[in-house]
Design a protein around this motif. Structure first.
Motif, PDB file in Angstrom:
ATOM      1  N   ALA A   1     -55.094 -16.020  63.065  1.00  0.00           N
ATOM      2  CA  ALA A   1     -55.660 -15.421  64.649  1.00  0.00           C
ATOM      3  C   ALA A   1     -55.301 -16.977  64.844  1.00  0.00           C
ATOM      4  CB  ALA A   1     -57.231 -15.489  64.329  1.00  0.00           C
ATOM      5  N   LEU A   2     -54.800 -16.176  66.719  1.00  0.00           N
ATOM      6  CA  LEU A   2     -54.351 -17.493  66.981  1.00  0.00           C
ATOM      7  C   LEU A   2     -55.537 -18.626  67.382  1.00  0.00           C
ATOM      8  CD1 LEU A   2     -52.116 -18.031  69.210  1.00  0.00           C
ATOM      9  CD2 LEU A   2     -53.603 -17.639  71.408  1.00  0.00           C
ATOM     10  N   GLU A   3     -57.264 -18.433  67.351  1.00  0.00           N
ATOM     11  CA  GLU A   3     -57.600 -19.583  67.143  1.00  0.00           C
ATOM     12  C   GLU A   3     -57.250 -20.600  66.061  1.00  0.00           C
ATOM     13  OE1 GLU A   3     -62.786 -19.638  67.889  1.00  0.00           O
ATOM     14  OE2 GLU A   3     -61.535 -17.700  67.566  1.00  0.00           O
ATOM     15  N   ASP A   4     -56.933 -19.789  64.541  1.00  0.00           N
ATOM     16  CA  ASP A   4     -56.643 -20.378  63.566  1.00  0.00           C
ATOM     17  C   ASP A   4     -55.245 -20.788  63.207  1.00  0.00           C
ATOM     18  OD1 ASP A   4     -58.975 -19.934  62.123  1.00  0.00           O
ATOM     19  OD2 ASP A   4     -58.427 -18.197  61.690  1.00  0.00           O
ATOM     20  N   PHE A   5     -54.028 -20.648  64.154  1.00  0.00           N
ATOM     21  CA  PHE A   5     -52.755 -21.430  64.649  1.00  0.00           C
ATOM     22  C   PHE A   5     -52.693 -22.119  64.550  1.00  0.00           C
ATOM     23  CE2 PHE A   5     -48.877 -21.115  67.067  1.00  0.00           C
ATOM     24  CZ  PHE A   5     -48.228 -20.647  66.272  1.00  0.00           C
ATOM     25  N   TYR A   6     -53.970 -22.899  65.692  1.00  0.00           N
ATOM     26  CA  TYR A   6     -53.297 -24.138  66.464  1.00  0.00           C
ATOM     27  C   TYR A   6     -54.769 -25.249  65.632  1.00  0.00           C
ATOM     28  CZ  TYR A   6     -50.501 -22.698  70.021  1.00  0.00           C
ATOM     29  OH  TYR A   6     -49.718 -21.926  70.936  1.00  0.00           O
ATOM     30  N   LEU A   7     -54.080 -26.242  65.151  1.00  0.00           N
ATOM     31  CA  LEU A   7     -54.793 -26.904  64.793  1.00  0.00           C
ATOM     32  C   LEU A   7     -55.081 -27.920  64.777  1.00  0.00           C
ATOM     33  CD1 LEU A   7     -52.209 -27.924  61.764  1.00  0.00           C
ATOM     34  CD2 LEU A   7     -54.143 -26.551  61.541  1.00  0.00           C
ATOM     35  N   PRO A   8     -57.053 -27.955  64.744  1.00  0.00           N
ATOM     36  CA  PRO A   8     -57.578 -29.696  65.617  1.00  0.00           C
ATOM     37  C   PRO A   8     -57.015 -30.751  65.264  1.00  0.00           C
ATOM     38  CG  PRO A   8     -58.871 -28.610  63.763  1.00  0.00           C
ATOM     39  CD  PRO A   8     -57.722 -27.986  63.407  1.00  0.00           C
ATOM     40  N   VAL A   9     -56.924 -31.238  66.224  1.00  0.00           N
ATOM     41  CA  VAL A   9     -55.667 -32.626  66.896  1.00  0.00           C
ATOM     42  C   VAL A   9     -56.437 -33.792  65.523  1.00  0.00           C
ATOM     43  CG1 VAL A   9     -57.629 -33.901  68.321  1.00  0.00           C
ATOM     44  CG2 VAL A   9     -55.416 -34.587  68.064  1.00  0.00           C
ATOM     45  N   GLY A  10     -57.892 -34.478  65.192  1.00  0.00           N
ATOM     46  CA  GLY A  10     -58.233 -34.966  64.797  1.00  0.00           C
ATOM     47  C   GLY A  10     -57.234 -36.065  64.181  1.00  0.00           C
ATOM     48  N   ASP A  11     -57.147 -36.531  62.962  1.00  0.00           N
ATOM     49  CA  ASP A  11     -56.382 -38.421  62.779  1.00  0.00           C
ATOM     50  C   ASP A  11     -54.640 -37.526  62.488  1.00  0.00           C
ATOM     51  OD1 ASP A  11     -56.257 -36.793  60.151  1.00  0.00           O
ATOM     52  OD2 ASP A  11     -57.679 -38.837  59.269  1.00  0.00           O
ATOM     53  N   THR A  12     -54.739 -36.551  62.607  1.00  0.00           N
ATOM     54  CA  THR A  12     -53.276 -35.913  61.978  1.00  0.00           C
ATOM     55  C   THR A  12     -52.307 -34.725  63.250  1.00  0.00           C
ATOM     56  OG1 THR A  12     -53.913 -33.715  61.209  1.00  0.00           O
ATOM     57  CG2 THR A  12     -53.232 -35.759  59.884  1.00  0.00           C
ATOM     58  N   PRO A  13     -52.921 -35.758  64.823  1.00  0.00           N
ATOM     59  CA  PRO A  13     -51.679 -35.200  65.180  1.00  0.00           C
ATOM     60  C   PRO A  13     -50.598 -34.422  65.612  1.00  0.00           C
ATOM     61  CG  PRO A  13     -52.240 -37.353  66.097  1.00  0.00           C
ATOM     62  CD  PRO A  13     -52.548 -36.928  64.361  1.00  0.00           C
ATOM     63  N   HIS A  14     -49.999 -35.172  64.443  1.00  0.00           N
ATOM     64  CA  HIS A  14     -48.418 -34.366  64.399  1.00  0.00           C
ATOM     65  C   HIS A  14     -48.322 -33.317  63.868  1.00  0.00           C
ATOM     66  CE1 HIS A  14     -49.400 -36.505  60.868  1.00  0.00           C
ATOM     67  NE2 HIS A  14     -48.780 -35.963  60.222  1.00  0.00           N
ATOM     68  N   LEU A  15     -48.716 -32.768  62.826  1.00  0.00           N
ATOM     69  CA  LEU A  15     -49.443 -31.602  63.119  1.00  0.00           C
ATOM     70  C   LEU A  15     -49.582 -30.188  63.919  1.00  0.00           C
ATOM     71  CD1 LEU A  15     -50.329 -32.684  58.918  1.00  0.00           C
ATOM     72  CD2 LEU A  15     -48.470 -31.969  59.565  1.00  0.00           C
ATOM     73  N   GLU A  16     -49.304 -29.348  64.212  1.00  0.00           N
ATOM     74  CA  GLU A  16     -49.649 -28.946  65.375  1.00  0.00           C
ATOM     75  C   GLU A  16     -50.098 -27.618  65.415  1.00  0.00           C
ATOM     76  OE1 GLU A  16     -46.862 -29.058  68.751  1.00  0.00           O
ATOM     77  OE2 GLU A  16     -47.583 -31.261  69.018  1.00  0.00           O
ATOM     78  N   THR A  17     -49.836 -27.012  64.346  1.00  0.00           N
ATOM     79  CA  THR A  17     -49.658 -26.048  63.838  1.00  0.00           C
ATOM     80  C   THR A  17     -50.017 -25.322  61.948  1.00  0.00           C
ATOM     81  OG1 THR A  17     -47.875 -24.583  63.230  1.00  0.00           O
ATOM     82  CG2 THR A  17     -48.162 -24.567  65.620  1.00  0.00           C
ATOM     83  N   ALA A  18     -50.718 -23.935  62.032  1.00  0.00           N
ATOM     84  CA  ALA A  18     -51.244 -23.051  60.381  1.00  0.00           C
ATOM     85  C   ALA A  18     -49.702 -22.620  60.115  1.00  0.00           C
ATOM     86  CB  ALA A  18     -52.683 -22.960  60.658  1.00  0.00           C
ATOM     87  N   LEU A  19     -48.621 -22.713  60.745  1.00  0.00           N
ATOM     88  CA  LEU A  19     -47.453 -22.126  59.921  1.00  0.00           C
ATOM     89  C   LEU A  19     -46.920 -22.442  58.641  1.00  0.00           C
ATOM     90  CD1 LEU A  19     -45.111 -21.085  63.376  1.00  0.00           C
ATOM     91  CD2 LEU A  19     -46.428 -19.648  61.612  1.00  0.00           C
ATOM     92  N   PRO A  20     -46.815 -22.331  57.339  1.00  0.00           N
ATOM     93  CA  PRO A  20     -46.103 -23.012  56.507  1.00  0.00           C
ATOM     94  C   PRO A  20     -44.937 -23.410  56.786  1.00  0.00           C
ATOM     95  CG  PRO A  20     -47.060 -20.437  55.818  1.00  0.00           C
ATOM     96  CD  PRO A  20     -47.234 -20.415  57.954  1.00  0.00           C
TER      97      PRO A  20
END
Length: 343
Positions: free
Chosen positions: A188-207
């Motif tokens: 789901a697009l809502e899950d595709f983009y990750l919250p910024v949190g303390d890992t802003p270099h990780l942007e999407t949940a794509l494997p």
């Protein structure tokens, strides 16, 4: 720019194999973001795997009444497609607001979704940036941040997502399909983009190594009455300082259904679910729209120089919904008049 090799893929398994063989390779769609970042030294791939020949360039009606959009469909073709214009007009408006004609002719749907969330510090390799070099800091918090996030940001990054298309897709519960070494998947697009949190270099949940193959839009009758409105600092091609994708269904003066997504306020498209919940069953008037917008923005945490966005977004939500409500009322009256004349 670092030297790189170039190879064209002709089917999805071939593309995945080429990327798997070289961990420093990158997929290339239209190149309108990636190539710019290569020029500044932010991205330094050893190989580009060109995806433009993959058979993913069609927009098709789904059996349930939704749409399937291939990852290599260009932004221009998406905006012009009759089914998109008829059933999801906010998508067409978002794409046309997003870039120049030349860029739309090159940019792809998959590439658009994978634009890097960025600010000026990210693009300047002489500056620290947690997104580019984790742990180095976020100079935007005390520096230039007039277009920074007001929702969902963290002490590690305040950059906003640049895609207009993604905001419109978020309003209509889109999902991203992909292929990976482990087979097909969907997010789901809502899950595709990750919250910024303390890992802003990780942007999407794509494997890792996955390839976006398309976007699925479920049927949404309310989307036929939708709009996308973008505010920017100049009338020509520019990123948003605020945007709204909205759809509204009004019956007898009451909001029956509503969809709202906000752009340029967070590290990802922001689905305004608090405002949606407040509006369903409420009167379709400016006061109710303003109250819902205020409820959504109560979580905003602006920095010293971007607080203007709170009022801007509130006013933008109200203006778009007032316009949609007026259009809905006009359509209802026209339909009623037509039925009366046939009696």
């Amino acid at each position: 720019m670092k030297e790189f090799s170039y190879q064209r893929a002709y089917d999805v398994p071939n593309a995945l194999a080429l990327l798997d063989a070289d961990p420093d390779a990158r997929f290339l769609g239209g190149g309108t973001n990636l190539v710019d970042l290569m020029k500044t030294g932010v991205e330094r791939p050893s190989r580009l795997v060109d995806l433009r020949e993959l058979p993913l360039d069609r927009v098709e009606s789904a059996p349930d009444g939704g749409l399937r959009i291939g990852a290599t469909v260009t932004n221009s073709d998406l905006a012009a497609h009759p089914d998109v214009r008829l059933h999801y007009p906010a998508l067409t408006q978002a794409v046309l607001a997003g870039a120049s004609g030349q860029l739309r002719n090159m940019a792809t749907v998959g590439g658009n979704l994978l634009q890097r969330t960025r600010c000026g510090y990210f693009a300047d390799v002489t500056q620290p940036c947690n997104k580019r070099s984790p742990g180095t800091g976020c100079p935007a918090r005390t520096g230039e941040h007039h277009n920074a996030a007001i929702l969902g940001a963290s002490s590690h990054c305040v950059a906003v997502h640049p895609s207009d298309l993604a905001v419109a897709l978020a309003a209509f519960d889109a999902a991203v399909t992909y292929e990976s070494a482990d087979g097909p998947g969907e997010l789901a697009l809502e899950d595709f983009y990750l919250p910024v949190g303390d890992t802003p270099h990780l942007e999407t949940a794509l494997p890792p190594g996955a390839l976006i193959t398309g976007v699925v839009l479920p049927p949404a009758p309310v989307a036929a009455a939708s709009r996308y409105r973008k505010v920017r600092e100049r009338a020509s091609y520019a990123f948003a300082i605020g945007s709204v994708a909205a759809a509204l269904d009004v019956r007898e003066g009451v909001v029956r259904d509503v969809r709202l997504a906000l752009g340029a306020v967070a590290s990802r498209p922001w689905r305004a679910r608090t405002a949606e919940a407040a509006l369903r069953g409420a009167p379709a008037n400016a006061d109710a729209f303003a109250a819902a917008a205020t409820a959504e923005l109560s979580a905003a945490t602006p920095l010293p120089h971007n607080g203007y966005k709170v009022d801007l977004i509130r006013n933008l939500i109200v203006a778009v919904l007032v316009d949609l409500a007026a259009s809905s009322t006009s359509t209802t009256k026209s339909t009623a008049s037509g039925e009366e004349s046939r009696r």
